[in-house]
Design a protein around this motif. Sequence first.
Motif, PDB file in Angstrom:
ATOM      1  N   LEU A  52      34.701  25.068  63.109  1.00 53.58           N
ATOM      2  CA  LEU A  52      35.746  24.503  62.468  1.00 53.58           C
ATOM      3  C   LEU A  52      37.035  25.255  62.676  1.00 53.58           C
ATOM      4  O   LEU A  52      38.069  24.632  62.849  1.00 53.58           O
ATOM      5  N   ALA A  53      37.088  26.465  62.755  1.00 51.93           N
ATOM      6  CA  ALA A  53      38.104  27.377  62.810  1.00 51.93           C
ATOM      7  C   ALA A  53      38.552  27.547  64.533  1.00 51.93           C
ATOM      8  O   ALA A  53      38.075  27.353  65.141  1.00 51.93           O
ATOM      9  N   PRO A  54      40.081  27.887  64.359  1.00 56.60           N
ATOM     10  CA  PRO A  54      40.530  27.954  65.731  1.00 56.60           C
ATOM     11  C   PRO A  54      39.789  29.017  66.673  1.00 56.60           C
ATOM     12  O   PRO A  54      40.005  29.146  67.638  1.00 56.60           O
ATOM     13  N   ILE A  55      39.245  30.046  65.687  1.00 53.03           N
ATOM     14  CA  ILE A  55      38.743  31.253  66.576  1.00 53.03           C
ATOM     15  C   ILE A  55      37.055  30.925  66.227  1.00 53.03           C
ATOM     16  O   ILE A  55      36.822  31.279  64.947  1.00 53.03           O
ATOM     17  N   SER A  56      36.366  31.297  67.311  1.00 52.85           N
ATOM     18  CA  SER A  56      34.637  31.155  66.884  1.00 52.85           C
ATOM     19  C   SER A  56      34.301  32.378  67.418  1.00 52.85           C
ATOM     20  O   SER A  56      34.794  33.191  68.265  1.00 52.85           O
ATOM     21  N   GLY A  57      33.094  32.737  67.004  1.00 52.44           N
ATOM     22  CA  GLY A  57      32.553  34.090  67.512  1.00 52.44           C
ATOM     23  C   GLY A  57      32.101  35.045  66.316  1.00 52.44           C
ATOM     24  O   GLY A  57      31.688  36.147  66.407  1.00 52.44           O
ATOM     25  N   LEU A  58      32.766  34.855  65.083  1.00 54.17           N
ATOM     26  CA  LEU A  58      32.595  35.698  64.149  1.00 54.17           C
ATOM     27  C   LEU A  58      31.204  36.030  64.015  1.00 54.17           C
ATOM     28  O   LEU A  58      30.824  37.501  63.517  1.00 54.17           O
ATOM     29  N   HIS A  59      30.171  35.253  63.991  1.00 55.33           N
ATOM     30  CA  HIS A  59      28.758  35.355  63.953  1.00 55.33           C
ATOM     31  C   HIS A  59      28.224  36.363  64.734  1.00 55.33           C
ATOM     32  O   HIS A  59      27.228  37.078  64.361  1.00 55.33           O
ATOM     33  N   LYS A  60      28.755  36.291  66.162  1.00 54.40           N
ATOM     34  CA  LYS A  60      28.375  37.300  66.978  1.00 54.40           C
ATOM     35  C   LYS A  60      28.788  38.855  66.478  1.00 54.40           C
ATOM     36  O   LYS A  60      27.982  39.711  66.500  1.00 54.40           O
ATOM     37  N   PHE A  61      30.038  38.851  65.762  1.00 58.86           N
ATOM     38  CA  PHE A  61      30.406  40.103  65.470  1.00 58.86           C
ATOM     39  C   PHE A  61      29.531  40.833  64.234  1.00 58.86           C
ATOM     40  O   PHE A  61      29.070  41.824  64.210  1.00 58.86           O
ATOM     41  N   TYR A  62      29.269  39.804  63.542  1.00 59.11           N
ATOM     42  CA  TYR A  62      28.354  40.035  62.157  1.00 59.11           C
ATOM     43  C   TYR A  62      26.843  40.393  62.820  1.00 59.11           C
ATOM     44  O   TYR A  62      26.069  41.390  62.131  1.00 59.11           O
ATOM     45  N   LEU A  63      26.413  39.908  63.749  1.00 64.22           N
ATOM     46  CA  LEU A  63      24.998  40.075  64.111  1.00 64.22           C
ATOM     47  C   LEU A  63      24.841  41.576  65.145  1.00 64.22           C
ATOM     48  O   LEU A  63      23.844  41.696  65.811  1.00 64.22           O
TER      49      LEU A  63
END
Length: 125
Positions: A20-31
């Motif tokens: 939904l957000a304009p930037i994706s990939g935050l889950h990759k940083f978290y993991l």
Amino acid sequence: MLTKRKSRSVAAVLAFSGTLAPISGLHKFYLGQPLWGLLYILLSWTPIPKVASTIEGVWYLAQNEEAFDRNFNLGKSAPRNSQKVINQVGAIADAMRELDALRQDGLISEYEFEQKRRQLLDQIS
């Protein structure tokens, strides 16, 4: 972040938020996968990261905790203190029964019984 245990539900929420957000990939940083996260950000102008984030969010939720821990927590599962506490309380209860038997047999005084009982109860806290 490398030493802190990762949560499957947080990873899934972050992955779905990338759809939904304009930037994706935050889950990759978290993991702990910053290169993949950077790649997702670089490709954010395409639908590829959004589709991949959706698939990964479903994948995180479809895995059981054991599989998620194996993949993202270096195989270390969540601590299960409940069984340890049950075993500890059971051992203390057995010790108190033995202590009471010693008191009833007259081998220890009431004062000694009460001191030892309090020591055993303090171990539970």
